[in-house]
Design a protein around this motif. Structure first.
Motif, PDB file in Angstrom:
ATOM      1  N   THR A   1      52.118  14.302  -8.142  1.00 36.45           N
ATOM      2  CA  THR A   1      53.114  15.358  -8.286  1.00 36.45           C
ATOM      3  C   THR A   1      52.846  16.511  -7.331  1.00 36.45           C
ATOM      4  OG1 THR A   1      53.447  14.788 -10.604  1.00 36.45           O
ATOM      5  CG2 THR A   1      54.144  17.001  -9.921  1.00 36.45           C
ATOM      6  N   GLU A   2      51.608  16.990  -7.302  1.00 33.94           N
ATOM      7  CA  GLU A   2      51.292  18.174  -6.500  1.00 33.94           C
ATOM      8  C   GLU A   2      51.298  17.872  -5.003  1.00 33.94           C
ATOM      9  OE1 GLU A   2      51.678  20.852  -7.862  1.00 33.94           O
ATOM     10  OE2 GLU A   2      51.314  20.394  -9.955  1.00 33.94           O
ATOM     11  N   VAL A   3      50.799  16.715  -4.610  1.00 31.44           N
ATOM     12  CA  VAL A   3      50.812  16.376  -3.186  1.00 31.44           C
ATOM     13  C   VAL A   3      52.251  16.172  -2.716  1.00 31.44           C
ATOM     14  CG1 VAL A   3      50.147  14.630  -1.468  1.00 31.44           C
ATOM     15  CG2 VAL A   3      48.460  15.471  -3.128  1.00 31.44           C
ATOM     16  N   SER A   4      53.070  15.482  -3.509  1.00 33.21           N
ATOM     17  CA  SER A   4      54.478  15.291  -3.141  1.00 33.21           C
ATOM     18  C   SER A   4      55.191  16.625  -2.979  1.00 33.21           C
ATOM     19  CB  SER A   4      55.205  14.460  -4.201  1.00 33.21           C
ATOM     20  OG  SER A   4      54.712  13.147  -4.203  1.00 33.21           O
ATOM     21  N   ALA A   5      54.953  17.548  -3.903  1.00 31.77           N
ATOM     22  CA  ALA A   5      55.590  18.865  -3.821  1.00 31.77           C
ATOM     23  C   ALA A   5      55.105  19.640  -2.598  1.00 31.77           C
ATOM     24  CB  ALA A   5      55.320  19.665  -5.091  1.00 31.77           C
ATOM     25  N   ALA A   6      53.819  19.520  -2.285  1.00 28.78           N
ATOM     26  CA  ALA A   6      53.255  20.282  -1.161  1.00 28.78           C
ATOM     27  C   ALA A   6      53.756  19.773   0.191  1.00 28.78           C
ATOM     28  CB  ALA A   6      51.731  20.240  -1.219  1.00 28.78           C
ATOM     29  N   VAL A   7      53.962  18.473   0.332  1.00 24.64           N
ATOM     30  CA  VAL A   7      54.397  17.944   1.628  1.00 24.64           C
ATOM     31  C   VAL A   7      55.925  17.942   1.779  1.00 24.64           C
ATOM     32  CG1 VAL A   7      52.342  16.529   1.967  1.00 24.64           C
ATOM     33  CG2 VAL A   7      54.368  15.507   0.936  1.00 24.64           C
ATOM     34  N   ARG A   8      56.633  18.121   0.661  1.00 21.00           N
ATOM     35  CA  ARG A   8      58.094  18.127   0.715  1.00 21.00           C
ATOM     36  C   ARG A   8      58.561  19.226   1.668  1.00 21.00           C
ATOM     37  NH1 ARG A   8      59.258  18.923  -4.490  1.00 21.00           N
ATOM     38  NH2 ARG A   8      58.900  16.745  -4.922  1.00 21.00           N
ATOM     39  N   GLY A   9      59.404  18.854   2.585  1.00 18.92           N
ATOM     40  CA  GLY A   9      59.943  19.818   3.524  1.00 18.92           C
ATOM     41  C   GLY A   9      59.092  20.054   4.757  1.00 18.92           C
ATOM     42  N   MET A  10      57.880  19.483   4.784  1.00 22.93           N
ATOM     43  CA  MET A  10      57.049  19.641   5.982  1.00 22.93           C
ATOM     44  C   MET A  10      57.556  18.702   7.065  1.00 22.93           C
ATOM     45  SD  MET A  10      53.044  19.833   4.778  1.00 22.93           S
ATOM     46  CE  MET A  10      52.458  20.241   6.433  1.00 22.93           C
ATOM     47  N   ALA A  11      57.697  19.220   8.258  1.00 20.56           N
ATOM     48  CA  ALA A  11      58.046  18.370   9.398  1.00 20.56           C
ATOM     49  C   ALA A  11      56.759  17.743   9.906  1.00 20.56           C
ATOM     50  CB  ALA A  11      58.703  19.204  10.489  1.00 20.56           C
ATOM     51  N   GLY A  12      56.652  16.436   9.826  1.00 17.76           N
ATOM     52  CA  GLY A  12      55.464  15.747  10.311  1.00 17.76           C
ATOM     53  C   GLY A  12      54.205  16.075   9.539  1.00 17.76           C
ATOM     54  N   PRO A  13      54.182  15.838   8.208  1.00 15.96           N
ATOM     55  CA  PRO A  13      52.972  16.135   7.441  1.00 15.96           C
ATOM     56  C   PRO A  13      51.818  15.227   7.879  1.00 15.96           C
ATOM     57  CG  PRO A  13      54.505  14.880   6.106  1.00 15.96           C
ATOM     58  CD  PRO A  13      55.217  15.222   7.392  1.00 15.96           C
ATOM     59  N   PRO A  14      50.595  15.660   7.642  1.00 12.63           N
ATOM     60  CA  PRO A  14      49.443  14.838   8.008  1.00 12.63           C
ATOM     61  C   PRO A  14      49.315  13.634   7.072  1.00 12.63           C
ATOM     62  CG  PRO A  14      48.712  16.713   6.726  1.00 12.63           C
ATOM     63  CD  PRO A  14      50.192  16.900   6.972  1.00 12.63           C
ATOM     64  N   ALA A  15      48.488  12.680   7.469  1.00 10.78           N
ATOM     65  CA  ALA A  15      48.163  11.571   6.575  1.00 10.78           C
ATOM     66  C   ALA A  15      47.372  12.141   5.398  1.00 10.78           C
ATOM     67  CB  ALA A  15      47.326  10.526   7.312  1.00 10.78           C
ATOM     68  N   VAL A  16      47.747  11.754   4.178  1.00 10.50           N
ATOM     69  CA  VAL A  16      47.095  12.281   2.980  1.00 10.50           C
ATOM     70  C   VAL A  16      46.603  11.130   2.124  1.00 10.50           C
ATOM     71  CG1 VAL A  16      47.369  13.670   0.884  1.00 10.50           C
ATOM     72  CG2 VAL A  16      48.575  14.323   2.977  1.00 10.50           C
TER      73      VAL A  16
END
Length: 173
Positions: A71-86
């Motif tokens: 839940t928290e990782v999905s929310a944190a990367v939502r909207g990021m352009a080109g998020p890092p590998a997590v």
């Protein structure tokens, strides 16, 4: 130790679900994009209180940990352009132990600042203090507003990880 452009060691984030650990996750994700490195997000679980010991099974605690991470990782990367590998890791055991074990292969460890002390923190000792004292990589501590409150000296690791931490353009919305 000096980081190079080819340093692909991950940024490790300790997640506990608090506002400051969520801000630390967002800070680490943006730092990872800048450095072009992966992120490993770790949530540690074990029975925390009498209710957990009596009523929660290891399966339930593990499942709750995995759900928190997702839940928290999905929310944190939502909207990021080109998020890092997590990578997400749900670990049974003490947070300080798990983080210290990973510090030897980490670019840095990012933690949220503890704002309220629970009885269990007094009994176990604060994770932040233990990790800062014993980690073999730089440790950055971020408050709930996304500001770096404690970080390595400029000569350690990647330089000044706080650079840009208060820049509104880098702050996720």
């Amino acid at each position: 130790m000096s980081a190079s452009a080819h340093d692909s060691r991950p940024i490790i984030v300790g997640l506990d679900g608090s506002d400051s650990s969520l801000a630390a996750l967002r800070w680490a994700l943006h730092e990872a994009v800048t450095a072009q490195v992966p992120v490993e997000v770790i949530h540690c679980w074990e029975p925390q209180d009498f209710t957990d010991v009596l009523f929660a099974s290891a399966h339930e605690l593990s499942t709750a940990s995995v759900c928190l991470l997702q839940t928290e990782v999905s929310a944190a990367v939502r909207g990021m352009a080109g998020p890092p590998a997590v990578t997400q890791s749900s670990v049974h055991g003490r947070a300080a132990t798990a983080l210290l074990q990973r510090s030897g292969n980490a670019r840095m460890i990012v933690l949220g600042a503890r704002e309220k002390r629970a009885v269990r923190d007094l009994l176990r000792g604060p994770v932040e203090r233990t990790v800062r004292r014993h980690a073999t990589c730089p440790v950055v501590v971020v408050d709930r507003h996304g500001r770096v409150v404690t970080g390595p000296e400029a000569s350690a690791g990647t330089g000044d990880p706080a650079a840009g931490a208060e820049d509104p353009a880098r702050s996720p919305g």
